[in-house]
Structures are given as structure tokens and as C-alpha cells.
Motif scaffolding. Structure first.
Motif, PDB file in Angstrom:
ATOM      1  N   GLN B  90       0.998  -1.207  -0.409  1.00 20.32           N
ATOM      2  CA  GLN B  90       0.315  -0.175  -0.013  1.00 20.32           C
ATOM      3  C   GLN B  90       0.293   1.260   0.087  1.00 20.32           C
ATOM      4  O   GLN B  90       0.497   2.484  -0.762  1.00 20.32           O
ATOM      5  CB  GLN B  90      -0.877  -0.082   1.127  1.00 20.32           C
ATOM      6  CG  GLN B  90      -2.073  -0.733   0.730  1.00 20.32           C
ATOM      7  CD  GLN B  90      -3.499  -1.205   2.218  1.00 20.32           C
ATOM      8  OE1 GLN B  90      -3.017  -1.160   3.276  1.00 20.32           O
ATOM      9  NE2 GLN B  90      -4.398  -1.263   2.293  1.00 20.32           N
ATOM     10  N   SER B  94       0.589   3.213  -3.094  1.00 19.61           N
ATOM     11  CA  SER B  94      -0.786   5.488  -2.634  1.00 19.61           C
ATOM     12  C   SER B  94      -1.213   6.255  -4.032  1.00 19.61           C
ATOM     13  O   SER B  94      -2.124   6.748  -3.798  1.00 19.61           O
ATOM     14  CB  SER B  94       0.771   5.845  -1.412  1.00 19.61           C
ATOM     15  OG  SER B  94       1.142   6.607  -2.530  1.00 19.61           O
ATOM     16  N   HIS B  98      -5.818   0.706  -6.933  1.00 23.22           N
ATOM     17  CA  HIS B  98      -5.251  -0.697  -6.599  1.00 23.22           C
ATOM     18  C   HIS B  98      -6.498  -1.215  -5.168  1.00 23.22           C
ATOM     19  O   HIS B  98      -6.611  -0.304  -4.439  1.00 23.22           O
ATOM     20  CB  HIS B  98      -4.215  -1.090  -5.855  1.00 23.22           C
ATOM     21  CG  HIS B  98      -3.579  -0.671  -4.970  1.00 23.22           C
ATOM     22  ND1 HIS B  98      -3.520   0.275  -4.165  1.00 23.22           N
ATOM     23  CD2 HIS B  98      -3.172  -1.599  -3.858  1.00 23.22           C
ATOM     24  CE1 HIS B  98      -3.083   1.065  -2.893  1.00 23.22           C
ATOM     25  NE2 HIS B  98      -3.085  -0.488  -2.702  1.00 23.22           N
ATOM     26  N   ALA B 100      -5.799  -4.118  -1.372  1.00 21.56           N
ATOM     27  CA  ALA B 100      -5.174  -5.551  -1.014  1.00 21.56           C
ATOM     28  C   ALA B 100      -6.002  -5.778   0.316  1.00 21.56           C
ATOM     29  O   ALA B 100      -6.649  -4.458   0.942  1.00 21.56           O
ATOM     30  CB  ALA B 100      -3.647  -4.899  -0.867  1.00 21.56           C
TER      31      ALA B 100
END
Lengths: 109, 190
Positions: B90, B94, B98, B100
Motif C-alpha cells: 500500500q 499509494s 489498487h 489489497a
């Protein structure tokens, strides 16, 4: 046994790995449409003996929706293609024409 | 603090193939644009293995990356490192779209060991398990009998299966039944 090739992950998936999603290439009519358009979208479906276009989901695999062109009478599959389209691609139409000259389905031929 | 336990606490069954619940396994579900170099290099860095190709499992010991769909990957790592791997991902991503999520506690993993692993999986999944059709390193996301699962081969005699934790007891019984001594089909060795 019906098997369809998922155009996203390339698996030749058999029927139990897939989920049928009804007719393909529907035009959706929403809240501001006329009653007639909305009724047609909601209830009127093709029920051909022969060439048909359907939506399928590779539900036990990659989870993606795709389209399939097949014959409802012989279960012959003419091809599958990704769902990001509003009409059957030309190569699929050509494949159908090779096997079923003169076919029509809704406004497509 | 409660101590994490796996779904079946390493339940084991010895048939013509040995079935074992693999214990705690770190799994991070990742979604994003697999055609973006920024995304794939960040994922590959976090996992410590190269990017897997279409329907492949890229593995190195307990670490790995599984190709789950055209926009989804599963990162495998030792259980205690899952949160760290996700945080690292992450941080590098950033600015990239995406998702996760640490799903370690929501999944279960099973290992199959023996000459008949292909037979056991072929009994349960609509997948061609012939040695030239399904090779080690390939991954298949499918169903085993009635539940969704993914599996891959580490070698011709070792397979791994993941499924939802909620169906782990079902999966254990399913694999055990398929591996019962004397029930080998013998199509693919075993």
C-alpha cells in the motif's frame, strides 16, 4: 455437455463451472424511458431455434462475464467474446455465417 | 491476546494420497491493473517472486503470487508477515489504483502429497489433469465438488488447494474421501 472457452482466462470451461446470464446485447431502458421501451427491455426475449447470443459468467473461475454465440438446436458453439461490446464482433459473425448462411438475430445478421 | 489457529489445526488423512490442512498461511488478495508496470513491479517486490503469467502460480517456498483473474492476484507469505507485506504494497502503490486485503483468516489451505494427486483432483474438479495439460506451476481456479477452490501443483506428486475457511471441514472430508485407500483410479499414476 456444453463447454465454453472463457475469453478472459482461456479456460475451456464446462457447464458446471459457468453460470448462465440470459440473453446478450439487451438495450437497457431506465426510469425516464417510455412504458413500452421499459416493458420490452424487461420482458421481451428472443427464443430462437438456431443461432442465439447469450451472456455467461465464469463463476467458479475468474469470475468474469462474457458473451457466447451458439446454436440452441445443435448446441454448437460458434465462439465466445468479451462482454465489453454492444454487438457481436465481426469474426464471430463470420464464423456463424460460415456455418449458418443467412442467419439473423434481432438486428444482427 | 487470542492465539490464531488454522481452520482444522493441521488435520491429516493418510490415504493413497496424504491430505493435510496446511496450517496458518498468509494470503493477501490484490486487485489492480495487471498491465501496469508500476502495479506489477510493486506486487512482485512485496511478494519476493516474479509475476505469474496467465493461470500460473509463481512460488518460492512459503512465498508466492497466484494469478486469480485478469485483474486479481493472491500473494502468499508466512502468516505473521501478511500485514507487513500488505502495508509495504500500500505504501508503494499509494498513487496507483489498487485494492489489497489480508484474507489469511478467511481462507484455508490444504496440501496433497503422493503419486495420485492428479487422480484425487480429477475426481473432484472439471479440469483436465493429464500431465501434459496441467503442469506444475499452473494454477486453476475452479470448483471441487460443490465449493469454489483454487489449486496448483508444486511437483507431479505435490499439490496445494485453497478454499474459503467456512468450507474447510467439507473440503477436508471431500479430499479424504477422494484419497481413500483402494479408490485410486490410476489414470494419472498413483
Amino acid at each position: 455437455m456444453l463447454t465454453l472457452k472463457c475469453p478472459y482466462c482461456g479456460v475451456q470451461a464446462e457447464e458446471t463451472e459457468l453460470h448462465a446470464g440470459g440473453e446478450a446485447h439487451l438495450t437497457r431502458f431506465g426510469p425516464d424511458s417510455s412504458d413500452d421501451d421499459f416493458e420490452t427491455y424487461l420482458f421481451t426475449r428472443e427464443n430462437p431455434k438456431g443461432v442465439h447470443f447469450e451472456r455467461w459468467r465464469h463463476s467458479h473461475g475468474c469470475g468474469k462475464w462474457f458473451h457466447a454465440a451458439r446454436c440452441t438446436m445443435t448446441l454448437e458453439v460458434f465462439g465466445t467474446y468479451p462482454a465489453q461490446t454492444t454487438e457481436p464482433p465481426q469474426d464471430i459473425r463470420d464464423a456463424i455465417t460460415a456455418k449458418r448462411p443467412g442467419w439473423t438475430w434481432r438486428e444482427f445478421s | 491476546m487470542s492465539e490464531p489457529v488454522s481452520a482444522l489445526r493441521r488435520a491429516r488423512y493418510a490415504g493413497f494420497v496424504t491430505v493435510e490442512e496446511a496450517g496458518l498461511q498468509g494470503m493477501v488478495q490484490i486487485r489492480g491493473d495487471l498491465s501496469s508496470d508500476a502495479f506489477t513491479s510493486a506486487v512482485s517486490d512485496a511478494a519476493g517472486v516474479p509475476m505469474p503469467g496467465l493461470r500460473e502460480a509463481s512460488l518460492d517456498g512459503r512465498n508466492g503470487l497466484l494469478w486469480m483473474s485478469p485483474d486479481e492476484l493472491m500473494l502468499l507469505c508466512p502468516y505473521p508477515e501478511a500485514d507487513r507485506a500488505m502495508a509495504r504494497l500500500q505504501a508503494t502503490l499509494s498513487d496507483t489504483h489498487h485494492l489489497a486485503l489480508n484474507v489469511s483468516d478467511a481462507r484455508a489451505m490444504f496440501t496433497l502429497q503422493g503419486n495420485g494427486v492428479r487422480d484425487v483432483l480429477a475426481k473432484l474438479a472439471p479440469v483436465d489433469m493429464a500431465p501434459d495439460a496441467f503442469r506444475p506451476g499452473m494454477l486453476r481456479r475452479t470448483r471441487l465438488a460443490q465449493v469454489a477452490a483454487a489449486f496448483w501443483l508444486r511437483s507431479d506428486t505435490q499439490a496445494e488447494v485453497i478454499c474459503f475457511r467456512s468450507v474447510a471441514p467439507y473440503m477436508m472430508e471431500l479430499l479424504s474421501t477422494a484419497a481413500r485407500p483402494g479408490s485410486a483410479v490410476g489414470l494419472h499414476g498413483g
